[in-house]
Enzyme design. Structure first.
Site, PDB file in Angstrom:
ATOM      1  N   ASP A  95     -94.570   8.356 -53.134  1.00  0.00           N
ATOM      2  CA  ASP A  95     -93.568   9.546 -52.979  1.00  0.00           C
ATOM      3  C   ASP A  95     -92.056   8.869 -52.189  1.00  0.00           C
ATOM      4  OD1 ASP A  95     -95.138  11.038 -54.408  1.00  0.00           O
ATOM      5  OD2 ASP A  95     -95.634  12.512 -52.627  1.00  0.00           O
TER       6      ASP A  95
ATOM      7  N   TYR B 230    -106.506 -14.970 -47.154  1.00  0.00           N
ATOM      8  CA  TYR B 230    -105.055 -14.838 -47.006  1.00  0.00           C
ATOM      9  C   TYR B 230    -104.527 -16.162 -46.273  1.00  0.00           C
ATOM     10  CZ  TYR B 230    -106.569  -9.957 -47.583  1.00  0.00           C
ATOM     11  OH  TYR B 230    -106.837  -8.980 -47.932  1.00  0.00           O
TER      12      TYR B 230
ATOM     13  N   ASN C 295     -95.222  -5.137 -49.157  1.00  0.00           N
ATOM     14  CA  ASN C 295     -96.816  -5.531 -49.333  1.00  0.00           C
ATOM     15  C   ASN C 295     -97.521  -4.300 -48.422  1.00  0.00           C
ATOM     16  OD1 ASN C 295     -99.401  -6.023 -49.185  1.00  0.00           O
ATOM     17  ND2 ASN C 295     -99.261  -8.100 -48.458  1.00  0.00           N
TER      18      ASN C 295
ATOM     19  N   ALA D 167    -103.461  -2.510 -47.558  1.00  0.00           N
ATOM     20  CA  ALA D 167    -104.725  -1.375 -48.031  1.00  0.00           C
ATOM     21  C   ALA D 167    -104.210   0.109 -48.446  1.00  0.00           C
ATOM     22  CB  ALA D 167    -105.751  -1.042 -46.716  1.00  0.00           C
TER      23      ALA D 167
ATOM     24  N   ARG E 289    -107.124 -13.394 -39.816  1.00  0.00           N
ATOM     25  CA  ARG E 289    -108.042 -12.444 -40.726  1.00  0.00           C
ATOM     26  C   ARG E 289    -108.402 -12.997 -42.094  1.00  0.00           C
ATOM     27  NH1 ARG E 289    -104.639  -7.856 -44.517  1.00  0.00           N
ATOM     28  NH2 ARG E 289    -106.573  -6.983 -44.982  1.00  0.00           N
TER      29      ARG E 289
ATOM     30  N   HIS F  28     -98.815  -8.887 -53.241  1.00  0.00           N
ATOM     31  CA  HIS F  28     -99.774  -9.300 -52.567  1.00  0.00           C
ATOM     32  C   HIS F  28     -99.974 -10.569 -52.595  1.00  0.00           C
ATOM     33  CE1 HIS F  28    -100.633  -4.798 -52.720  1.00  0.00           C
ATOM     34  NE2 HIS F  28    -100.339  -4.701 -54.044  1.00  0.00           N
ATOM     35  N   ILE F  29    -100.659 -10.844 -51.519  1.00  0.00           N
ATOM     36  CA  ILE F  29    -101.233 -12.248 -51.241  1.00  0.00           C
ATOM     37  C   ILE F  29    -102.148 -12.870 -52.036  1.00  0.00           C
ATOM     38  CG2 ILE F  29    -101.758 -14.186 -49.510  1.00  0.00           C
ATOM     39  CD1 ILE F  29    -100.427 -12.179 -47.351  1.00  0.00           C
ATOM     40  N   SER F  30    -102.830 -12.049 -52.155  1.00  0.00           N
ATOM     41  CA  SER F  30    -104.441 -12.251 -53.003  1.00  0.00           C
ATOM     42  C   SER F  30    -104.157 -11.385 -54.469  1.00  0.00           C
ATOM     43  CB  SER F  30    -105.532 -11.609 -52.413  1.00  0.00           C
ATOM     44  OG  SER F  30    -105.539 -10.396 -52.073  1.00  0.00           O
TER      45      SER F  30
ATOM     46  N   ARG G 209    -110.425  -9.003 -57.259  1.00  0.00           N
ATOM     47  CA  ARG G 209    -111.341  -8.516 -56.100  1.00  0.00           C
ATOM     48  C   ARG G 209    -112.254  -7.203 -56.161  1.00  0.00           C
ATOM     49  NH1 ARG G 209    -107.751  -8.957 -50.786  1.00  0.00           N
ATOM     50  NH2 ARG G 209    -109.975  -9.153 -49.949  1.00  0.00           N
TER      51      ARG G 209
ATOM     52  N   HIS H  97    -103.708   1.043 -52.232  1.00  0.00           N
ATOM     53  CA  HIS H  97    -104.830   1.417 -53.236  1.00  0.00           C
ATOM     54  C   HIS H  97    -105.148   3.171 -52.972  1.00  0.00           C
ATOM     55  CE1 HIS H  97    -105.341  -2.447 -53.634  1.00  0.00           C
ATOM     56  NE2 HIS H  97    -105.629  -2.743 -52.308  1.00  0.00           N
TER      57      HIS H  97
HETATM   58  C1  DQA Z   1    -103.349  -7.291 -49.760  1.00  0.00           C
HETATM   59  C2  DQA Z   1    -104.418  -6.723 -50.570  1.00  0.00           C
HETATM   60  C3  DQA Z   1    -105.024  -5.638 -50.177  1.00  0.00           C
HETATM   61  O1  DQA Z   1    -105.933  -5.018 -51.015  1.00  0.00           O
HETATM   62  C4  DQA Z   1    -105.524  -5.527 -48.697  1.00  0.00           C
HETATM   63  O2  DQA Z   1    -105.934  -4.284 -48.216  1.00  0.00           O
HETATM   64  C5  DQA Z   1    -104.498  -6.234 -47.907  1.00  0.00           C
HETATM   65  C6  DQA Z   1    -103.780  -7.245 -48.415  1.00  0.00           C
HETATM   66  C7  DQA Z   1    -102.896  -8.653 -50.062  1.00  0.00           C
HETATM   67  O3  DQA Z   1    -101.658  -9.028 -49.562  1.00  0.00           O
HETATM   68  O4  DQA Z   1    -103.390  -9.469 -50.901  1.00  0.00           O
HETATM   69  O5  DQA Z   1    -104.473  -5.893 -46.720  1.00  0.00           O
HETATM   70  O6  DQA Z   1    -102.375  -6.308 -49.899  1.00  0.00           O
END
Ligand code: DQA
Length: 145
Positions: free
Chosen positions: A88, A23, A75, A78, A18, A101-103, A108, A81
């Protein structure tokens, strides 16, 4: 021995395939092997769950609270967000969560700049690649509270 859950949300089973420019080229298996190695060095126990389903992630967080684990490296992908339900779930107990988060989500698209789950997490690490998971585990392993 301290026990930690490494929890990965939707599409993270696709790591390596992906968007490798975002990533990286390595898969979830490589990430989990890196974490296992770090856990051995730290002398802690780790368990892993990746799910594409919000409910499964919620139930894993509930179980971590009920079993009084020492922390969760999470992690939410998505769901970060959007998911009030995951937020909760984190707040439904006392196990500390470090969101990873990896990124760098802040570099972004604008919709990635908000983290619904981050506000109830102990810390948020974003943009260190796979190293972020290791940093989170090291932090939680050293945590006294
Ligand atoms: C993510 C960043 C999120 O915005 C994205 O939807 C992911 C991966 C990251 O690890 O950078 O699926 O959590």
């Amino acid at each position: 021995m301290k026990r930690f859950l490494i929890l990965n949300g939707p599409n993270l089973n696709r790591l390596g395939k992906r968007e490798p420019g975002v990533y990286g080229a390595d898969g979830l298996d490589v990430l989990e092997a890196m974490i296992r190695k770090e856990a051995a060095t730290l002398g802690v126990l780790v368990s892993f769950l990746q799910s594409n389903h919000e409910g499964a992630l919620i139930e894993a967080i509930h179980a971590a609270h009920d079993e009084a684990l020492d922390g969760i490296v999470f992690n939410p992908a998505a769901f970060t967000h959007t998911s009030v339900a995951l937020r909760d779930a984190i707040s439904s107990g006392t196990v500390p969560v470090v969101e990873v988060h990896i990124s760098n989500v802040h570099a972004r698209e604008e919709f990635r700049h908000t983290t619904v789950t981050g506000a109830v997490s102990r810390a948020v690490i974003s943009g260190l690649g796979f190293e972020g998971y290791l940093a989170a585990l090291r932090f939680l392993a050293a945590n006294k509270s």
